[in-house]
Motif scaffolding. Structure first.
Motif, short mmCIF file in Angstrom:
data_model
loop_
_atom_site.label_atom_id
_atom_site.label_comp_id
_atom_site.label_asym_id
_atom_site.label_seq_id
_atom_site.Cartn_x
_atom_site.Cartn_y
_atom_site.Cartn_z
N LEU A 15 -15.63 -36.32 -43.29
CA LEU A 15 -14.90 -36.04 -44.55
C LEU A 15 -13.39 -35.79 -44.67
O LEU A 15 -13.17 -34.43 -43.57
N ARG A 16 -12.64 -37.10 -44.27
CA ARG A 16 -11.27 -36.71 -43.94
C ARG A 16 -10.36 -35.89 -45.25
O ARG A 16 -10.37 -36.20 -46.01
N CYS A 17 -9.88 -34.06 -45.13
CA CYS A 17 -9.04 -33.66 -46.23
C CYS A 17 -7.39 -33.54 -45.71
O CYS A 17 -7.10 -33.57 -44.25
N ALA A 23 -29.50 -38.14 -34.63
CA ALA A 23 -30.71 -38.78 -33.86
C ALA A 23 -31.46 -38.45 -34.58
O ALA A 23 -32.53 -39.14 -33.74
N MET A 24 -31.47 -37.11 -34.68
CA MET A 24 -33.16 -36.72 -35.11
C MET A 24 -33.18 -36.82 -36.48
O MET A 24 -34.58 -36.85 -36.77
N GLY A 25 -32.60 -37.75 -37.24
CA GLY A 25 -32.70 -38.31 -38.48
C GLY A 25 -31.72 -37.10 -39.38
O GLY A 25 -32.15 -37.65 -40.91
N HIS A 26 -31.57 -36.79 -39.72
CA HIS A 26 -30.39 -35.65 -40.14
C HIS A 26 -28.78 -36.31 -40.79
O HIS A 26 -28.82 -36.90 -39.90
N GLN A 27 -29.17 -35.90 -42.18
CA GLN A 27 -27.45 -37.02 -42.38
C GLN A 27 -26.27 -36.01 -42.49
O GLN A 27 -26.67 -34.64 -42.56
N VAL A 28 -25.60 -35.77 -41.88
CA VAL A 28 -25.14 -34.95 -41.22
C VAL A 28 -23.55 -35.40 -41.42
O VAL A 28 -23.08 -36.46 -41.19
N LEU A 29 -22.89 -34.80 -42.98
CA LEU A 29 -21.23 -34.84 -42.78
C LEU A 29 -20.04 -34.27 -42.32
O LEU A 29 -20.73 -32.76 -42.21
N VAL A 30 -19.60 -33.46 -41.60
CA VAL A 30 -17.65 -33.09 -41.35
C VAL A 30 -16.63 -33.41 -42.18
O VAL A 30 -16.87 -34.46 -41.89
N ALA A 31 -16.23 -31.85 -42.60
CA ALA A 31 -15.14 -31.75 -43.52
C ALA A 31 -14.08 -31.96 -42.31
O ALA A 31 -14.86 -30.17 -42.50
N ARG A 46 -4.17 -39.51 -46.72
CA ARG A 46 -2.68 -38.90 -48.09
C ARG A 46 -3.99 -38.44 -48.72
O ARG A 46 -3.33 -38.32 -50.45
N GLU A 47 -5.58 -38.59 -48.66
CA GLU A 47 -5.82 -38.06 -49.75
C GLU A 47 -7.54 -37.95 -49.42
O GLU A 47 -7.81 -38.24 -48.28
N PHE A 48 -8.91 -36.85 -49.80
CA PHE A 48 -9.62 -36.34 -49.70
C PHE A 48 -9.95 -37.72 -49.75
O PHE A 48 -10.66 -39.22 -50.82
N HIS A 49 -11.45 -38.12 -48.21
CA HIS A 49 -11.29 -39.64 -48.65
C HIS A 49 -12.95 -39.42 -47.14
O HIS A 49 -12.78 -38.35 -46.40
#
Length: 396
Positions: free
Chosen positions: A54-56, A30-38, A45-48
């Motif tokens: 990021l689903r592992c 919300a503050m403008g940063h890009q966040v990826l949660v792994a 069934r695959e990393f995607h």
């Protein structure tokens, strides 16, 4: 800033770590940063990539969640992370996905923050048999120290973790970043009276009963068995009190059996896992949050309850100041008798008394900005980057 957070499990699973990561990621975005949660996902069934997730692929494992990442050394895993081009790595677990994060951060020379949410000893019961516990303990302590040693900055929601670091022989400074929850989402006003009445009927709660609630993963370190023992020794069936236990976990069945053995199964309802988005309804139908755990660095469930206006009744320890404002947002107890006395006092309040108490409790968090945790964490990230790329020439 581009940030990757690593956690073993994520929504729709529930737990303090999951709540912490999801709210922090939401506020940073919300503050403008890009966040990826792994995170590990048994259904993947695959990393995607799935939006900002990021689903592992995961496999069954002996831990509190029952699963962990299947192939932490996957080239596809690293390829996706590399393509995201993170500026910083934030690790919330010492499990295999956390160890993979350390390798990635070191390979690409990235600043790293490690947040202590729990102590590795609390996992041993689920990781191994009693016979292999000494060896597993050494291994787990090694993973914990590895996470700490590789981090540029170490954080925790309570200063209690400072003593823990010392007990492990680790001489590192700790930055305390208290947990916060969404005060707009966790608000009693979001739940209509008709929905409250409907939920009370579905739970078979008498209109004149006072409802206590515990929410969290049902693991040994949550001390729910002690909570049930205190209830059994102090609360009678005529006291018009009922306990809701919300959550799932490896101790769910033993705790249900224990409640039956204690003769309080008629006063306790085990509700299993409740979707995160439904939790405000369960707090709204309750009158007080209870816990007997002395291991929580800072319970997100207790914070959610306070945001919904529920006073918290927590086992006393010297770190209580970081968890509650005594006499305002809640109360601490030292004995089972004190626990029972507080509950009976709550039960003696009429509807107006309970309404006033909810208003006082809610007021204890109203001056805290919703993004307070994210703002403080951004300072931590800046410090981690400064330390990671520090050169003596910078002081010249």
């Amino acid at each position: 800033m581009r940030i990757v957070m690593f956690t073993e499990a994520y929504l729709p699973h529930i737990g303090s770590v999951i709540s912490h990561v999801s709210f922090l990621a939401e506020q940073l975005s919300a503050m403008g940063h890009q966040v990826l949660v792994a995170f590990s996902d048994l259904k993947a069934r695959e990393f995607h990539l799935d939006g900002d997730l990021l689903r592992c692929p995961a496999k069954p494992a002996r831990n509190v969640y029952g699963f962990c990442i299947d192939n932490p050394g996957s080239t596809e895993f690293f390829r996706i992370l590399e393509k995201f081009k993170p500026d910083l790595i934030h690790i919330h677990t010492t499990s295999p996905i956390g160890q993979a994060a350390i390798k990635f951060a070191n390979r690409y020379d990235l600043p790293m923050v490690f947040t202590i949410h729990e102590y590795y000893e609390h996992q041993l019961h689920y990781l191994c048999s009693k016979i292999s516990e000494p060896i597993t303990k050494i291994k787990q302590r090694g993973l914990f120290k590895d996470s700490v040693d590789n981090a540029d900055v170490i954080t925790a929601p309570s200063k209690q973790a400072e003593e823990y670091l010392k007990s492990c022989g680790i001489k590192r400074s700790l930055t305390v970043v208290p947990n916060h929850v969404d005060p707009l989402f966790f608000h009693r006003l979001n739940v209509s009276e008709s929905k409250l009445s409907q939920l009370r009927r579905s739970l078979n709660l008498p209109l004149d009963s006072t409802v206590a609630i515990f929410a969290g993963r049902l693991t040994i370190d949550k001390s729910v068995e002690m909570l049930l023992e205190q209830w059994a020794s102090q609360i009678k069936s005529t006291d018009r009190l009922h306990l809701l236990v919300v959550g799932d976990g490896p101790e769910a069945e033993p705790l249900s059996v224990w409640a039956h053995d204690l003769g309080i199964n008629g006063q306790v309802s085990f509700l299993g896992a409740v979707p995160h988005e439904k939790m405000p309804e369960y707090y709204a139908v309750s009158d007080v949050f209870v816990s007997a755990s002395s291991h929580d660095l800072m319970s997100n469930a207790a914070l959610e309850a306070v945001s919904c206006g529920l006073p918290t009744l927590l086992l006393h320890d010297k770190w209580d100041a970081s968890q509650l404002k005594e006499g305002v947002s809640g109360f601490s107890y030292r004995t089972a008798q004190e626990f029972g006395n507080y509950l009976k006092r709550f039960a003696s309040l009429d509807a107006d008394g309970k309404r006033i108490l909810r208003r006082v409790v809610r007021s204890s968090i109203q001056t805290i900005p919703a993004n307070a945790q994210a703002v403080q964490m951004l300072d931590v990230y800046a410090e981690a980057a400064r330390l990671h790329f520090y050169s003596p020439e910078d002081d010249v």
